[in-house]
Design a protein around this motif. Structure first.
Motif, short mmCIF file in Angstrom:
data_model
loop_
_atom_site.label_atom_id
_atom_site.label_comp_id
_atom_site.label_asym_id
_atom_site.label_seq_id
_atom_site.Cartn_x
_atom_site.Cartn_y
_atom_site.Cartn_z
N ARG A 46 22.21 -20.13 23.68
CA ARG A 46 21.67 -21.73 23.82
C ARG A 46 22.82 -22.49 23.97
O ARG A 46 22.94 -23.39 24.60
CB ARG A 46 20.83 -21.97 22.59
CG ARG A 46 20.43 -23.50 22.62
CD ARG A 46 19.56 -23.93 21.44
NE ARG A 46 20.12 -23.56 20.07
CZ ARG A 46 21.01 -24.25 19.53
NH1 ARG A 46 21.60 -25.41 20.19
NH2 ARG A 46 21.64 -24.05 18.26
N LEU A 47 23.78 -22.22 23.24
CA LEU A 47 25.12 -22.95 23.10
C LEU A 47 25.68 -22.82 24.71
O LEU A 47 26.09 -24.04 25.08
CB LEU A 47 26.07 -22.48 22.29
CG LEU A 47 25.83 -22.94 20.70
CD1 LEU A 47 26.79 -22.25 19.91
CD2 LEU A 47 25.57 -24.36 20.48
N LEU A 48 25.69 -21.77 25.09
CA LEU A 48 26.12 -21.45 26.50
C LEU A 48 25.38 -22.38 27.36
O LEU A 48 25.92 -22.93 28.41
CB LEU A 48 26.19 -19.96 26.72
CG LEU A 48 26.80 -19.50 28.19
CD1 LEU A 48 28.57 -20.01 28.04
CD2 LEU A 48 26.58 -18.24 28.53
N GLU A 49 24.13 -22.19 27.46
CA GLU A 49 23.32 -23.06 28.35
C GLU A 49 23.36 -24.34 28.22
O GLU A 49 23.26 -25.22 29.14
CB GLU A 49 21.70 -22.61 28.07
CG GLU A 49 20.72 -23.15 28.84
CD GLU A 49 19.39 -22.50 28.51
OE1 GLU A 49 18.32 -23.51 28.76
OE2 GLU A 49 19.11 -21.75 28.00
N GLU A 50 23.80 -24.83 27.04
CA GLU A 50 23.98 -26.35 26.69
C GLU A 50 25.11 -26.91 26.94
O GLU A 50 25.90 -27.88 26.72
CB GLU A 50 23.61 -26.64 25.43
CG GLU A 50 22.08 -26.71 25.17
CD GLU A 50 21.76 -26.86 23.55
OE1 GLU A 50 22.76 -26.94 22.68
OE2 GLU A 50 20.59 -26.86 23.13
N ARG A 51 26.18 -25.69 27.48
CA ARG A 51 27.58 -26.03 27.99
C ARG A 51 28.36 -26.37 26.73
O ARG A 51 29.33 -27.27 26.76
CB ARG A 51 27.74 -27.24 29.05
CG ARG A 51 26.80 -26.84 30.33
CD ARG A 51 26.98 -28.28 31.45
NE ARG A 51 25.95 -27.72 32.56
CZ ARG A 51 26.10 -28.62 33.31
NH1 ARG A 51 26.59 -29.49 33.40
NH2 ARG A 51 25.08 -28.15 34.60
N LYS A 52 27.95 -25.93 25.69
CA LYS A 52 29.01 -26.16 24.31
C LYS A 52 29.84 -25.08 24.23
O LYS A 52 30.33 -25.19 22.87
CB LYS A 52 27.83 -26.10 23.19
CG LYS A 52 27.21 -27.69 23.44
CD LYS A 52 26.11 -27.62 22.13
CE LYS A 52 25.21 -29.27 22.42
NZ LYS A 52 24.21 -29.35 21.14
N VAL B 85 31.65 -24.40 18.80
CA VAL B 85 31.53 -24.63 17.09
C VAL B 85 30.62 -23.38 16.73
O VAL B 85 29.46 -23.11 17.42
CB VAL B 85 30.68 -25.75 17.24
CG1 VAL B 85 30.41 -26.06 15.64
CG2 VAL B 85 31.57 -27.16 17.76
N HIS B 86 31.06 -22.72 15.50
CA HIS B 86 30.07 -21.66 15.10
C HIS B 86 28.63 -22.11 14.85
O HIS B 86 28.39 -22.94 14.17
CB HIS B 86 30.92 -21.19 13.88
CG HIS B 86 30.43 -19.66 13.26
ND1 HIS B 86 29.33 -19.44 13.05
CD2 HIS B 86 31.22 -18.49 13.20
CE1 HIS B 86 29.14 -18.08 12.68
NE2 HIS B 86 30.40 -17.52 12.77
N PRO B 87 27.75 -21.23 15.35
CA PRO B 87 26.20 -21.51 15.34
C PRO B 87 25.95 -21.84 13.74
O PRO B 87 24.80 -22.29 13.42
CB PRO B 87 25.38 -20.63 16.18
CG PRO B 87 26.48 -19.40 16.12
CD PRO B 87 28.00 -19.92 15.97
N ILE C 145 36.15 -23.13 16.48
CA ILE C 145 36.78 -21.86 16.83
C ILE C 145 37.48 -22.02 18.29
O ILE C 145 36.71 -22.45 19.07
CB ILE C 145 35.86 -20.48 16.96
CG1 ILE C 145 35.04 -20.36 15.68
CG2 ILE C 145 36.65 -19.39 17.47
CD1 ILE C 145 34.00 -19.30 15.70
N VAL C 146 38.66 -21.90 18.15
CA VAL C 146 39.46 -21.80 19.40
C VAL C 146 40.30 -20.64 19.46
O VAL C 146 41.15 -20.42 18.62
CB VAL C 146 40.60 -23.09 19.37
CG1 VAL C 146 41.22 -23.22 20.63
CG2 VAL C 146 39.81 -24.64 19.10
#
Length: 305
Positions: free
Chosen positions: A161-167, A276-278, A284-285
């Motif tokens: 979901r984070l990937l889909e939301e470009r996060k 950002v850790h889910p 996290i960088v």
């Protein structure tokens, strides 16, 4: 946030800001877990508070311990295989590897065992984690750099979901043929399959939306090449390769897209990943050092990108 892994359970000390949530709210609206997974958690009693089954519609009480059974042993569908792959970051939920050139991200046929996913499965098994890793995104076979894996199905769903939301922000370094005239720009061109080639992609009006942002870092006049930083709003197959080739600057070494033979592979490296850790909301960088021998990317510090 105070958390810990205890056997197959993940324990979270409920923070004050969750006092207006129920378990159902947390799974459905905060973490936005898939409905099927939420149903499974409920039916299999995989969520408890202080070791007890509770009403999912009662408000959470700060200071109590929320427990989720996330780490149950799984039969691995992928053949574990040892490869010495550098780990850039790892915790109970995810791991980021620095992929070498010449390795697929995942198997493309049954029983294939020479991919990064096979290496990830071995890495988890060697650490005593009987879990099934899942790749969240891919890199081409000859592209190097940071690749993100989830260790559990639940973490995988949140990271998807984070990937889909470009996060999940991914930064690439590329060396292209030719000298760029512009210092920066955006390529917004849809990408589809090339009907005349089984592997190639091309700019196509009927293709999928694809957006690449680029910025020139160094013009190498002697070599007639340009060092470019790229960031993606989308993650289409061969996106950077197709887009840069479409503006007359194919990647050096990328003969599939009319690049020169300057290098034994396309000069593309996933140098940085930010998310950002889910679960913990920590940032996290990760920077991925260059691992080619002989080196392709010279006189540049990957940690400065």
């Amino acid at each position: 946030m105070k958390t810990r892994k205890v056997g197959s359970w993940y324990e979270i000390t409920i923070p004050k800001e969750w006092s207006t949530y129920t378990i159902d709210d947390l799974l459905r609206n905060v973490w936005k877990a898939p409905k099927k997974m939420i149903h499974q958690f409920r039916m299999e009693n995989k969520v408890k508070i202080n070791g007890l089954s509770v009403n999912w519609n009662q408000l959470l009480i700060p200071g109590q311990t929320l427990q989720l059974e996330l780490f149950s042993s799984q039969d691995n569908e992928v053949v574990p295989a040892f490869y010495d792959i550098p780990v850039l970051y790892e915790d109970d939920h995810l791991v980021i590897f620095n992929k070498p050139a010449g390795m697929d991200t995942h198997p493309n046929e049954p029983h294939q065992s020479n991919t990064l996913l096979n290496a990830a499965a071995f890495h988890l098994q060697a650490n005593g984690e009987l879990l099934q890793p899942r790749h969240i995104h891919r890199l081409d076979r000859d592209t190097t750099g940071a690749v993100l894996f989830a260790k559990t199905a639940f973490a995988g769903s949140l990271l998807d979901r984070l990937l889909e939301e470009r996060k999940i922000k991914r930064t690439y370094l590329a060396i292209t043929d030719g000298i760029f005239s512009k210092n920066k720009g955006t390529i917004n061109q849809p990408i589809g399959r090339d009907r005349h080639h089984a592997v190639r992609r091309r700019i196509s009006p009927t293709g999928q939306t694809a957006i690449t942002h680029y910025e020139v870092l160094r013009r190498q006049q002697k070599e007639q090449q340009t060092l470019v930083r790229c960031q993606l709003d989308t993650g289409r197959t061969h996106q950077i390769r197709v887009h840069l080739s479409s503006i007359g600057h194919p990647l050096a070494g990328d003969v599939l897209y009319n690049g020169s033979h300057s290098f034994p592979r396309q000069a593309l490296h996933a140098v940085k990943m930010e998310l950002v850790h889910p679960f913990t909301n920590e940032k996290i960088v990760c920077h991925a050092p260059f691992i080619d021998q002989p080196m392709i990317f010279k006189n540049i510090d990957p940690y400065s990108i």
